[in-house]
Every structure is written in C-alpha cells, then in structure tokens.
Design a protein around this motif. Structure first.
Motif, short mmCIF file in Angstrom:
data_model
loop_
_atom_site.label_atom_id
_atom_site.label_comp_id
_atom_site.label_asym_id
_atom_site.label_seq_id
_atom_site.Cartn_x
_atom_site.Cartn_y
_atom_site.Cartn_z
N MET A 1 83.04 -43.50 7.16
CA MET A 1 82.54 -44.72 6.53
C MET A 1 81.52 -45.39 7.46
SD MET A 1 84.14 -44.69 3.68
CE MET A 1 83.98 -46.33 2.98
N ASP A 2 81.82 -45.44 8.74
CA ASP A 2 80.90 -46.05 9.71
C ASP A 2 79.55 -45.37 9.71
OD1 ASP A 2 82.38 -48.09 10.62
OD2 ASP A 2 82.78 -47.27 12.62
N LEU A 3 79.58 -44.04 9.61
CA LEU A 3 78.35 -43.26 9.74
C LEU A 3 77.74 -42.87 8.40
CD1 LEU A 3 79.36 -40.89 12.67
CD2 LEU A 3 77.75 -42.78 12.75
N ASP A 4 78.37 -43.31 7.31
CA ASP A 4 77.90 -42.95 5.97
C ASP A 4 77.74 -41.44 5.85
OD1 ASP A 4 77.06 -43.30 3.35
OD2 ASP A 4 74.95 -43.52 3.91
N LEU A 5 78.80 -40.71 6.23
CA LEU A 5 78.74 -39.25 6.22
C LEU A 5 78.88 -38.72 4.81
CD1 LEU A 5 80.79 -38.36 9.42
CD2 LEU A 5 78.32 -38.53 9.14
N TYR A 6 78.17 -37.67 4.55
CA TYR A 6 77.96 -37.11 3.22
C TYR A 6 79.08 -36.10 2.93
CZ TYR A 6 74.70 -35.16 -0.36
OH TYR A 6 74.08 -34.75 -1.51
N PHE A 7 80.12 -36.53 2.20
CA PHE A 7 81.28 -35.65 1.95
C PHE A 7 80.87 -34.37 1.24
CE2 PHE A 7 84.87 -34.44 -0.92
CZ PHE A 7 85.73 -33.99 0.07
N GLU A 8 79.85 -34.45 0.37
CA GLU A 8 79.43 -33.27 -0.38
C GLU A 8 78.88 -32.16 0.50
OE1 GLU A 8 79.97 -36.53 -3.10
OE2 GLU A 8 78.90 -36.35 -1.19
N ARG A 9 78.49 -32.51 1.76
CA ARG A 9 78.09 -31.44 2.69
C ARG A 9 79.29 -30.56 3.02
NH1 ARG A 9 78.53 -27.93 5.43
NH2 ARG A 9 77.61 -27.43 7.46
N PHE A 10 80.49 -31.16 2.99
CA PHE A 10 81.71 -30.44 3.34
C PHE A 10 82.29 -29.73 2.12
CE2 PHE A 10 86.40 -30.89 4.52
CZ PHE A 10 86.41 -29.75 5.28
N ILE A 11 82.52 -30.46 1.08
CA ILE A 11 83.09 -29.89 -0.16
C ILE A 11 82.40 -30.56 -1.34
CG2 ILE A 11 85.16 -29.61 -1.59
CD1 ILE A 11 86.86 -29.89 0.90
N ASN A 12 81.97 -29.75 -2.30
CA ASN A 12 81.53 -30.31 -3.58
C ASN A 12 81.86 -29.32 -4.69
OD1 ASN A 12 79.04 -28.60 -4.23
ND2 ASN A 12 78.52 -29.35 -2.17
N LEU A 13 81.90 -29.80 -5.89
CA LEU A 13 82.34 -28.97 -7.03
C LEU A 13 81.38 -27.82 -7.31
CD1 LEU A 13 83.57 -31.81 -9.42
CD2 LEU A 13 84.97 -30.26 -8.06
N TYR A 14 80.17 -27.89 -6.75
CA TYR A 14 79.19 -26.83 -6.97
C TYR A 14 79.25 -25.75 -5.90
CZ TYR A 14 77.19 -30.37 -10.08
OH TYR A 14 77.02 -31.30 -11.06
N ARG A 15 80.00 -26.02 -4.87
CA ARG A 15 79.97 -25.15 -3.70
C ARG A 15 81.01 -24.04 -3.84
NH1 ARG A 15 80.50 -27.08 2.66
NH2 ARG A 15 80.69 -25.01 3.55
N ALA A 16 80.55 -22.79 -3.88
CA ALA A 16 81.47 -21.66 -4.05
C ALA A 16 82.15 -21.28 -2.74
CB ALA A 16 80.72 -20.45 -4.60
N ASN A 17 81.42 -21.38 -1.64
CA ASN A 17 82.01 -20.94 -0.38
C ASN A 17 83.00 -21.98 0.15
OD1 ASN A 17 79.45 -22.48 0.18
ND2 ASN A 17 80.23 -22.33 2.26
N PRO A 18 83.98 -21.57 0.92
CA PRO A 18 85.05 -22.46 1.36
C PRO A 18 84.59 -23.45 2.42
CG PRO A 18 85.29 -20.30 2.33
CD PRO A 18 84.20 -20.18 1.32
N PRO A 19 85.37 -24.53 2.62
CA PRO A 19 85.03 -25.51 3.66
C PRO A 19 85.30 -24.95 5.05
CG PRO A 19 87.17 -26.01 2.72
CD PRO A 19 86.61 -24.86 1.93
N ASP A 20 84.96 -25.75 6.04
CA ASP A 20 85.01 -25.21 7.40
C ASP A 20 85.30 -26.33 8.40
OD1 ASP A 20 84.83 -23.42 9.43
OD2 ASP A 20 82.67 -23.25 9.42
N PHE A 21 86.48 -26.28 9.03
CA PHE A 21 86.78 -27.15 10.16
C PHE A 21 86.61 -26.36 11.45
CE2 PHE A 21 89.54 -29.85 7.36
CZ PHE A 21 88.98 -31.06 7.68
N ASP A 22 86.11 -27.02 12.48
CA ASP A 22 86.12 -26.46 13.83
C ASP A 22 87.04 -27.35 14.65
OD1 ASP A 22 84.19 -24.59 13.12
OD2 ASP A 22 82.55 -25.92 13.64
N ILE A 23 88.06 -26.77 15.26
CA ILE A 23 88.96 -27.55 16.12
C ILE A 23 88.88 -26.98 17.53
CG2 ILE A 23 91.29 -28.40 16.49
CD1 ILE A 23 91.83 -28.00 13.54
#
Length: 1017
Positions: free
Chosen positions: A333-355
């Motif tokens: 919220m502070d950075l106005d980060l774009y959730f759709e870059r991570f997951i969106n209904l149009y995106r076929a490939n899976p999400p990705d976390f780096d820990i």
C-alpha cells in the motif's frame, strides 16, 4: 514406426533438439514416433507440448543403457507407464546402480530388447509386454537367427540419432569429448552406427516388405500407447492442491491468517486496506493459488521458530496477503505496488516468491521442505557447451597444442592462416555450441507437487542429496508446476550475526526490533549514510557502481533507494535510460520536455522512464494496447529461451501493429520497443527492489549504530563485494583497534571486546581446522594459556602448525619476542615429541638459554602479508620510494577540472567494453588517509596501461564531476614497488631504504598494551 529416437539430451551422444526431431518427422511424413533418450527424460515434456504443431502423435520412452551398451527400451503405454519408467530410472540414477540386462515387470510399459542384446544374452523367454527390436541393419541377419520363429515378438527398432553425415561427425567428436581421448584414439564401440537415421515411411516399409508381420506388430504397439499432459492456457496447477485437508479449509485458514496479521501490519487500518485484501483473496482463490501462499507461510513460520532470518522478495512482495502472512516485509500500500504483476486472471504462468535465507540456514530449510511435504524435488537446469569451452574441448580432441587452442579460444586469429584441423575445430564448434553438456541444479527452485515428481520426469541425486528433476523451470511452468525459490545470501547472515554480537558486546543496547523498518526509513543518520554513500559492507549498496549512483541521485530516503536498486540493473543502463533518469531527477521540467505524454502519465513517479518490470506491463497495456495476459508474455519473453518462442514473437508483432494503429510514428514505436527489449530481461519487479531496500536499511541501521559489531559480522560471513582486508580497514577507520590472531583472545572467527577486534584464526591460511578447534575447546574448558610451555602441555600440535601461530605473534601476551619463542618451540618439540593422548603429569621442561632477538616492523608486516593475505599496517609505509605528495580524496574538489598527482591502494577494478568493443577500466582505490576515490581509464589509456594485481598505483589525471560525483580520468599510471621482503632480501638494504623516510613503529598496538588488555579480559 520409429520406436528409438534420440535428441541431444542424450548427453554427448545425440546431435539435435526435440524440435529438430519433430521437424525431421514432418519432412519424412512420420505421423507418430517414440522419444527414447538415453537414461533421461529431459526432452519429453517439451516434445509432447510441441508435437501437435508438427502433426505428430508423441509417445514417450527411455533408452536404458550402461554407458553406450543398450540393455532395453522402455516405452510408456500411458502416463502411468511413463511414471513407472521414470521411477525405475530414478532409482538407478540416485543409487548409482547399473541398469540390469532384463527389465522388471512393468505394468503399463512395453519393453524392447535389441536384436544383438537378445542373441548375446541367449534370452529365450519373453513376457507379454516384451518384444525384440529389428533395425534395417540387423534385418539381413534375421533369416539366419533362431529369433525368426518368434513372429509375434518382432518389431521395427530403427534408431534415429543423426540427420546427415555432419551430425555423425559431431557425434564422434562428442563421444571423444565424453571419453577424454583424441579422435584418432576413439574406440568404435563408443560410437553409434552411421545408419541410425530416419527414412521416409515408404522406404522403411519397403525394407521390411518381406516381413509385414513386423510392421503390423510395430503398428499395434504404437496404437496401444497414448500420452497426455495439459499445456493449454487454462491448464490447472499441478502443485499441491490443498495445504490442509481440503481447498475449502485452505480458504478459511488464509482468511484467518490475514485477519490476524492486520493489527500487526496496519494498527490504523483504513477502508482501502480491506478492499485491497478482499480483491487479492478473490483472485488468489479463483486462480487456485491458496495452497501456494500457505506453503510459503509454513516455510517462513518454521524459519521464524528456528530463529532464521529471511527476506521474501520478487513480485510476491506486490501482495498484501504476503505482507500480512509475513512472507515479505514490504507494504504494497505504501509503495502502490501493482498486484497484477504478481497474479492476474489473464496470466497463465504461476506466481513466484523468492525467499532468501542466510547461507548457513538454507540447507536446513531445504531439508525441512523435503521432510514436510510428500512429493518434492529441486528443479534441474542444463549447462550447455559455450563457445570458448567447446573450442578448447575440440582442440584437445584434434590434438592441437595448447598455444593454438588458446589462440582459437580467445579469437585472436586470421581465418585464412588457419590449418585444416583448426578450421574443423571452429566448424564443429559452431554446431556443438549450445548443446546440453550436463544436467545441473537450478540455483533455488523447489517443486512441491500433488503427484509424485516421477509423473513428470526421472530424477537424479547430486552430492547434497536432494532429488532433482530432469527438466528446467520453463518446462515446469509449461506443465503447471510452479516453483518455490529458496535462496541463500550472506547479507542475512551478517544481520543475524550482528544481533548476536551486539547482545554479547553491548547487551544494554540490544533492545531494538530489526524488523521495525518504518522507523529506520525516517532515521536521518541512516539516510545520511545513503546520501554520502558510506555503505561499505551493506547489502546491495556497497559496490562502486551503486555508491556512484546514490551520490548522483542524491538518494536520502527509502523510495529513492527502491528506485536506485532497480536503476542499477544492466537493463536500464543498456537502454540509455539510467543517465536520462538522473537528468530528469536533477532538472525540474526535463521530464515534461523529453518524455512522451503517455509514458509520463503511465510512470509519473519515475519521470516517464521504465525502471521496474511492472513498467513493461504498463507500457504494453496502456501505450501499445495489449491485454494484461499478452503484456505479461512480453515481460517474461525478455529473458531466457522464452524469447524465441512463437507466442512471444506474436506479441512483439502485435505491440508494433497496435502502436501504428494508434498513430504513433515508427521512430517513437521502435525507440520505446528498444527500451523495453534491452531493459525488461534485467529489471527488478518493484516489490523485489523494495525488499532489497528493506534489507539495505536493516544493514545500514546496524552499520550506523553498531559499526564495529557489524563489521565483525561482515568479516565472519565472508566479506561482501570487496576483499576481507578492506572491511578490516573500514573497522579501523571506525575506531576499532585491530589485533592479529591471539591464542588467548581469538576464536576461529573474528571476535570483538569493546572496541578491540581480534582477527580469527580462520585467516591463517595453512593452520588446520582441527588445531583451531583444539585451541578454542581447551581454552574454554581449562582457561587462558599462561605461557608457551603451558600451551604445549595442553594442546596437541605439530611444530609446523605451532610455527604459524608464533610467526603471527599469537603468543605476544607472554611479552617475549616471537623469534625467541620460535627457537624455544623448535628446541622443545624436537626434544619432547608430542603423543596423541593426555599425560597424567606435565613433562619436565628443559631450560634453554636463547640470545636476545628483535623483530622489525618490516618483518612483521611481510609476515602478516604472507600468513593473513594482508598486513595490518598501511601499505603506503612499505613503498620502496616514498610518495611524492599526500594528495587524497579530500583534495579532489579543489582540483576539479584540473590535473592531480595521486597515489592509491587498489580495492577493485571493473573491466568493461565500450559499444565498439574497446576495453576500458573503472578502478576504486584507497588514498594515503584511508579514504576511497575512483578512477576511470578510457580505451586509449587502458590500451597503454594495465592494472597488474593488487598494490599501490600512482595516477596522473583530470578530476571531473558527473552529477556531483567526483572521479579521476587517468592520463598516466604506474605501479609502485614495495621494499624488498626483509626475510629473504638483504636486511641491511631493506632497513636502510625504509629508515630514510620513516621511523620504526609497531603495528596497531604494542606488546605492553596487548598484555594489559589480555590480562583485563
């Protein structure tokens, strides 16, 4: 009719890709064929994915071999049979067992024994699913064989390994590389038959025209086989479907965890937070990614319980759900980060976390994941033949001398002057370049599947003991397996260790929360360190390039550091937009003047410049009119082998076409496209940059308020961008007194008492680990050592190992000169050799009379240089000719746009090439006062002067300023000589040279001061 086809994933055997195989089938009007690579299924999934495009029905199998000796083929009837074959192969690969001559009783797979193998093993009985393979070559021997009467068991087995003579030649070279022999010495038994080629169906049918029953048997076998994997855009994820017992229970759990996280993350929550949370949860549920979030939550929760520090980063930091579950520490919220870059209904490939975990903790976390879940494997990756490497390998195969191989490898040759052997090396080098050389392990990826991983491929076992798939991350995504990235980095180890050291060295000050980063963001002391680029040892902000960028951008806040973390990436610099970003940042109004209005409207915070990966999606969506799914294809396609895929090329054409329809001129279209193309493959997601910036702030907080403890932790975690000696130097500049290793005060690693840092015994290059452990254990058990004799009575050590400790002056607490101690040690150990068991009574020591001996400053410095790799005095004090001036970093401003003569001790050099391919250098150095300054050698100067290893250099050049960052454009450079090592040179000469310019002085702290400090401790 082709049951035995190889690709180049039959490592150092096959000669073309799975796509080449499909193209070959299409050319020969083959409608179905079986891929059977040797002891691998690396190509299988992509073969199935691409086969429909070539009008080929794919069937999968494995060519089971010991070396080049074929035992049998396994051909899967269905997916269950494919899993059976993979499980069988995995067992043998992981346990390093030979393949048996007889196949097990597969329930869902056919077995084909080659004609020669059956004759050799005198096999007479066959199961229902077992057959005998007949090639065109062996067909002529069939009439004279006892196998002729086994009509129902004969099938066509015409191997396919080559397309032409050139492939066969490449195969022979690959076999020679694999066997590490000259081509002329390569045994024929190591080489496949030159006739292992694909023929048109009519030719094959004609060859077997007298044995139509063999063709019919083969056709029946093929019809009985069917393989299916879903590669459609709407494919379902293949990962663990439910973290708990059901999807419904998963959804209730993630909602509960988010509600519990809200008060911690948002004490003053407003409506927008709740709306964002509900929006994300809705998409996560629809996409079937709830279990993915919960698995990551489980991993980081276990890490927290174990006291392991971690950073969740990547595009996952764009998610408020990840923030609430404490997977990340970045507030979207502070950075106005774009959730759709991570997951969106149009995106076929899976999400990705780096820990990220500390480099010390990562293996334990990996083991936890393998123990916690049922179907787990690491992701494989292919190491391919590179140009230089393959030229060297082929040079050896052709028997070229090393000098000629070096010339070919470096490209320093004229083609017209090469002999025939060298030309062949280059010719076949081009053919072999890019082929898989061997299968390795992805740097971080872990798969957790609903099904056993052998459903998708065989697995192998590298030295660390975790099963690894035989396909890479791109294929994993294609089939619906999304990976969990578990990485290691030393920055987190530095933070963790600093906290422990502070708790020990300053317990009264250890009452802070390292995760309270929002307080750090407002801290003027920390922000001033960033602005002045005093970031030595701090994660991601200590390199010369980053230090330079921070000064140019005048960064003094968190958001500025987030942007800088991505701007420093190669993509922005390559696109030419790094400089433009700095100009727009420093000059108000330039953005409105230079940026296209649409670009400025899309990215107002970054002056219309693409800085983050999300910007590619925004530009593609808003500027070029692509939908979000197409925009994400474009983003992904900018890196790796995905760029060559057909779907990426379609999106590229649509990008250009849409822009033209909008009325943009081609000059603008291709300018924006080139920025996207050069930038996207290297850029960070904004959430990724924000995660890095959080860790940077944590490091900077520790450096600001606990500088000495932090530097000790940096050293104990292997340093950072620079060599260890520069972190030792930095600690000294911060007020520490640096002590060489001491047997009474030093640990194996570095340690600190108040402001005294004792270097660890680990720096003594030739000191054995077990000796260090004995010393530390004995001292902890029975107290400090009182003398050399006391030490020898309590610690088992050889005279060679003891001499290392004495030479570094580790017994200085005794107040006895180290030369005298060394004599005493040799006399004592030579007369009283140690035994490997404790004695009931201390031995009687003979008293030796040793003449007075002295140690000079020079001897000590060179001794430290040899044993530690660096000396604890200033290297400028060791110059043969003293510096002609005392110019340093503090003088640069007064010399702006003028020439300066300056001496510098080399820290690091970055060698790079201009756009025209000419060599140039950027060097960072320490001046005589211990401050850092920077130089640049442009191509004409770089061609004339070269850096010749570490040491002190004298420069003459012009001081220039770029956006307030001062550096020296070098005109002349000369490396300075040190005094001859007095231990090996004429001592009188060395001392006379030295004493002409400086008085004798000791290093760091006198023997008397050391004794006083040791007694106090």
């Amino acid at each position: 009719m082709y049951l035995n086809c190889h690709t180049y994933y039959s490592m150092r055997f096959g000669t073309f890709s799975e796509l080449d195989l499909l193209q070959l089938a299409q050319q020969n009007h083959i409608k179905q064929l079986v891929l059977t690579d040797i002891n691998t299924t690396s190509a299988c999934l992509n073969f199935v994915r691409k086969a429909p495009e070539y009008d080929v029905r794919p069937i999968l199998g494995i060519d089971f071999r010991n070396g080049v000796d074929c035992c049998f083929l396994g051909i899967a009837k269905n997916n269950a049979g494919y899993q059976e074959l993979n499980t069988f192969l995995s067992y043998h690969l992981q346990n390093e067992l030979e393949i048996p001559q007889r196949a097990p009783s597969f329930k869902n797979a056919f077995v084909i024994y080659p004609f020669e193998t059956v004759l050799l093993n005198e096999q007479h009985e066959f199961l229902e699913n077992e057959f005998i393979g007949i090639s065109i070559k062996t067909l002529r021997r069939l009439p004279f064989s006892r196998l002729l009467k086994l009509k129902d068991k004969l099938v066509v087995q015409q191997p396919v390994t080559f397309r032409n003579k050139r492939d066969f030649n490449a195969h022979r070279l690959l076999r020679a590389i694999d066997n590490n022999v000259l081509l002329s010495k390569l045994s024929e038994t190591e080489v496949a038959d030159a006739d292992e080629k694909m023929f048109p169906m009519l030719n094959l049918a004609e060859a077997f025209s007298e044995y139509t029953h063999i063709l019919e048997n083969t056709e029946r076998l093929l019809k009985a086989c069917s393989i299916h994997f879903d590669f459609s855009k709407n494919r379902k994820p293949q990962n663990l479907k439910a973290f708990t017992n059901s999807i419904e229970e998963d959804e209730r759990l993630i909602e509960k965890l988010c509600d519990e996280g809200l008060p911690y993350r948002y004490p003053k929550m407003d409506k927008s937070v709740r709306e964002r949370l509900e929006k994300e949860l809705d998409v996560i549920k629809k996409m079937g990614f709830v279990s993915y979030f919960l698995i990551n939550w489980d991993i980081v929760s276990h890490a927290s319980k174990r006291g392991f520090y971690y950073v969740g980063r990547g595009s996952g930091a764009n998610s408020i759900v990840a923030y609430l579950l404490r997977i990340t520490d970045v507030d979207p919220m502070d950075l106005d980060l774009y959730f759709e870059r991570f997951i969106n209904l149009y995106r076929a490939n899976p999400p990705d976390f780096d820990i990220d975990f500390s480099w010390r903790d990562r293996e334990e976390m990996t083991q936890y994941i393998f123990d916690r879940f049922d179907h787990v494997a690491l992701v494989g990756t292919y190491v391919t033949f590179k140009r230089k490497g393959v030229v060297r390998e082929l040079g050896k195969v052709f028997g070229l001398p090393k000098e000629e191989i070096d010339i070919l490898s470096e490209g320093h040759y004229s083609l017209s002057k090469l002999d025939s052997a060298s030309r062949l090396v280059l010719k076949y080098g081009e053919l072999i370049q890019g082929m898989p050389n061997y299968l390795s392990v992805h740097a971080s990826g872990i798969l957790i599947s609903e099904r056993p991983l052998n459903y998708f491929s065989a697995t192998f076992l590298p030295p660390k003991g975790f099963a690894v798939t035989q396909f890479d991350m791109v294929i994993a995504e294609d089939v619906g397996l999304y990976k969990f990235d578990i990485l290691a980095q030393r920055g987190l180890g530095k933070i963790k260790d600093t906290l422990a050291i502070v708790a020990q060295n300053q317990p009264e000050e250890a009452n802070f929360d390292i995760h309270d980063v929002k307080t750090f963001f407002q801290d003027s002391v920390i922000n001033n360190l960033i602005k002045t680029a005093q970031c030595m040892g701090c994660f991601y902000v200590e390199s010369p390039a980053m230090r330079m960028l921070l000064k140019k951008l005048e960064v003094d806040n968190y958001l500025g550091l987030v942007a800088a973390s991505s701007i420093i990436r190669p993509g922005v610099a390559k696109s030419g937009m790094m400089r433009e970003y700095i100009l727009r940042h420093r000059h108000e109004g330039r953005a409105q003047e230079k940026a296209h209005p649409v670009m400025l409207d899309i990215m107002p915070d970054t002056y219309g410049v693409m800085v983050y990966q999300e910007d590619v999606i925004k530009v593609a969506h808003h500027f070029a009119g692509l939908d979000l799914g197409e925009a994400d294809v474009l983003r992904r396609g900018m890196s790796g082998k995905f760029r060559s895929r057909e779907e990426f090329q379609k999106v590229k054409h649509k990008f250009i076409s849409n822009c033209r329809k909008k009325g943009y001129k081609d000059v603008l279209i291709f300018e924006i496209w080139n920025q996207v193309a050069s930038f996207a493959g290297y850029a960070f997601a904004k959430g990724h940059s924000a995660s890095y910036a959080v860790e940077s702030y944590q490091s900077l907080f520790l450096r600001a308020y606990f500088p000495l403890e932090y530097m000790v932790a940096v050293l104990n975690n292997g340093g950072g961008f620079y060599r260890s000696e520069f972190y030792v130097h930095e600690a000294r500049m911060m007020g520490a007194t640096i002590h060489p290793p001491c047997i009474n005060q030093s640990q194996i690693a570095n340690c600190i008492y108040d402001k005294h840092i004792y270097l660890g015994m680990m720096y003594l290059r030739d000191l054995e680990r077990q000796v260090m452990e004995r010393i530390v254990k004995e001292r902890a058990t029975n107290g400090l050592f009182s003398s050399l004799e006391d030490f020898l009575d309590r610690v088992i050590i050889s005279v060679e190992q003891l001499s290392i400790l004495i030479r570094i002056d580790a017994f200085r607490f005794t107040g006895i000169n180290k030369h005298q101690i060394l004599w005493k040690a040799y006399l004592t150990l030579s007369r009283n050799p140690r035994v490997e068991h404790p004695k009931l009574f201390p031995p009687t020591r003979q008293k030796f009379r040793i003449p007075p001996l002295n140690t000079t400053f020079l001897e000590t410095a060179f001794e430290q240089w040899e044993l530690l790799g660096f000396c604890l005095s200033s290297p400028f004090e060791l110059l043969e000719v003293p510096p002609k001036n005392s110019n340093g970093q503090h003088n640069l401003e007064s010399y702006l746009n003028r020439h300066i003569d300056i001496y510098g001790y080399l820290i690091t050099v970055k060698n790079t090439n201009t756009h025209s391919g000419k060599r140039m250098h950027f060097a960072t150095l320490l001046d005589q006062q211990g401050k850092v300054f920077d130089t640049v050698l442009f191509p004409p100067v770089a061609a004339k002067y070269r850096f010749r290893g570490k040491g002190i250099y004298r420069f003459y050049g012009k001081v220039v300023s770029e956006f307030g960052f001062l550096s020296i454009e070098v005109i002349k450079m000369q490396k300075q000589n040190y005094i001859p090592d007095p231990r090996y040179a004429d001592m009188k000469t060395s001392t006379r040279v030295f004493e002409t310019r400086t008085q004798h002085k000791n290093i760091g702290i006198s023997d008397k001061e050391a004794i006083t400090h040791d007694e106090r401790e």
